[in-house]
Motif scaffolding. Sequence first.
Motif, PDB file in Angstrom:
ATOM      1  N   GLU A 156      -6.015  -7.062  -2.638  1.00  0.00           N
ATOM      2  CA  GLU A 156      -6.429  -5.590  -1.911  1.00  0.00           C
ATOM      3  C   GLU A 156      -5.706  -4.405  -2.973  1.00  0.00           C
ATOM      4  O   GLU A 156      -6.281  -3.458  -3.198  1.00  0.00           O
ATOM      5  CB  GLU A 156      -5.912  -5.613  -0.684  1.00  0.00           C
ATOM      6  CG  GLU A 156      -6.665  -6.361   0.413  1.00  0.00           C
ATOM      7  CD  GLU A 156      -6.474  -6.203   1.509  1.00  0.00           C
ATOM      8  OE1 GLU A 156      -5.480  -5.610   2.150  1.00  0.00           O
ATOM      9  OE2 GLU A 156      -7.112  -7.076   2.573  1.00  0.00           O
ATOM     10  N   ARG A 177      -7.620  -1.469  -5.242  1.00  0.00           N
ATOM     11  CA  ARG A 177      -7.515  -0.024  -5.051  1.00  0.00           C
ATOM     12  C   ARG A 177      -7.304   0.622  -6.227  1.00  0.00           C
ATOM     13  O   ARG A 177      -6.987   1.714  -6.396  1.00  0.00           O
ATOM     14  CB  ARG A 177      -6.576   0.287  -4.150  1.00  0.00           C
ATOM     15  CG  ARG A 177      -6.921  -0.097  -2.350  1.00  0.00           C
ATOM     16  CD  ARG A 177      -5.908   0.460  -1.472  1.00  0.00           C
ATOM     17  NE  ARG A 177      -4.872  -0.242  -1.618  1.00  0.00           N
ATOM     18  CZ  ARG A 177      -4.417  -1.264  -0.722  1.00  0.00           C
ATOM     19  NH1 ARG A 177      -5.427  -1.615   0.050  1.00  0.00           N
ATOM     20  NH2 ARG A 177      -3.318  -1.636  -0.797  1.00  0.00           N
ATOM     21  N   ALA A 222       0.874  -1.115   0.018  1.00  0.00           N
ATOM     22  CA  ALA A 222       0.119   0.074  -0.056  1.00  0.00           C
ATOM     23  C   ALA A 222       0.739   1.132   0.092  1.00  0.00           C
ATOM     24  O   ALA A 222       0.469   2.228  -0.569  1.00  0.00           O
ATOM     25  CB  ALA A 222      -0.796   0.116   1.303  1.00  0.00           C
ATOM     26  N   ARG A 234      -4.848  -0.163  -8.546  1.00  0.00           N
ATOM     27  CA  ARG A 234      -3.435  -0.173  -8.647  1.00  0.00           C
ATOM     28  C   ARG A 234      -3.060  -1.341  -9.611  1.00  0.00           C
ATOM     29  O   ARG A 234      -3.557  -2.782  -9.401  1.00  0.00           O
ATOM     30  CB  ARG A 234      -2.622  -0.020  -7.446  1.00  0.00           C
ATOM     31  CG  ARG A 234      -3.062   1.039  -6.496  1.00  0.00           C
ATOM     32  CD  ARG A 234      -2.162   2.019  -6.225  1.00  0.00           C
ATOM     33  NE  ARG A 234      -0.795   1.704  -6.161  1.00  0.00           N
ATOM     34  CZ  ARG A 234      -0.285   1.405  -4.975  1.00  0.00           C
ATOM     35  NH1 ARG A 234      -0.709   1.241  -4.026  1.00  0.00           N
ATOM     36  NH2 ARG A 234       0.923   1.105  -5.202  1.00  0.00           N
TER      37      ARG A 234
END
Length: 132
Positions: free
Chosen positions: A89, A93, A63, A95
């Motif tokens: 995850e 997001r 992250a 990405r």
Amino acid sequence: MVRFRPETRPRAEGANLVSDEPRTPLTERLLDLAVEYRSGMSVIHAAGEIDLSTAPRLAETLAEQPGTVVLDLTAVAFLSAAGVQAMLEVRGRGRELRLVAPRSCRANRVLDLTGLTSVLPRYESVCEAVAP
């Protein structure tokens, strides 16, 4: 332990995530993360075990990285569903995450069984993953 190369590291916008999991000497020894920057991408080299106790560190490190992230799983001896979730995850997001897992990599079985490689691109080497 997370090591960064070079000394300065860019931070992703809004990446102030802190894991609720305590960092103990045991979890530090189970997973080693080293970050370097190539061709405008963050390359995270993981070595050891990615499981329920170490996945929060991986998620936090993923992250914190801006832009496209390359995760090198070549030296990962064990990968659990918690590690797979940490990778998903990043994609959730919005990405881009690229996985480096050569055919001889132990993590490949989990990547194939979970279907993660149908969602995230897998490369044989870091050089191949950072190529335009």
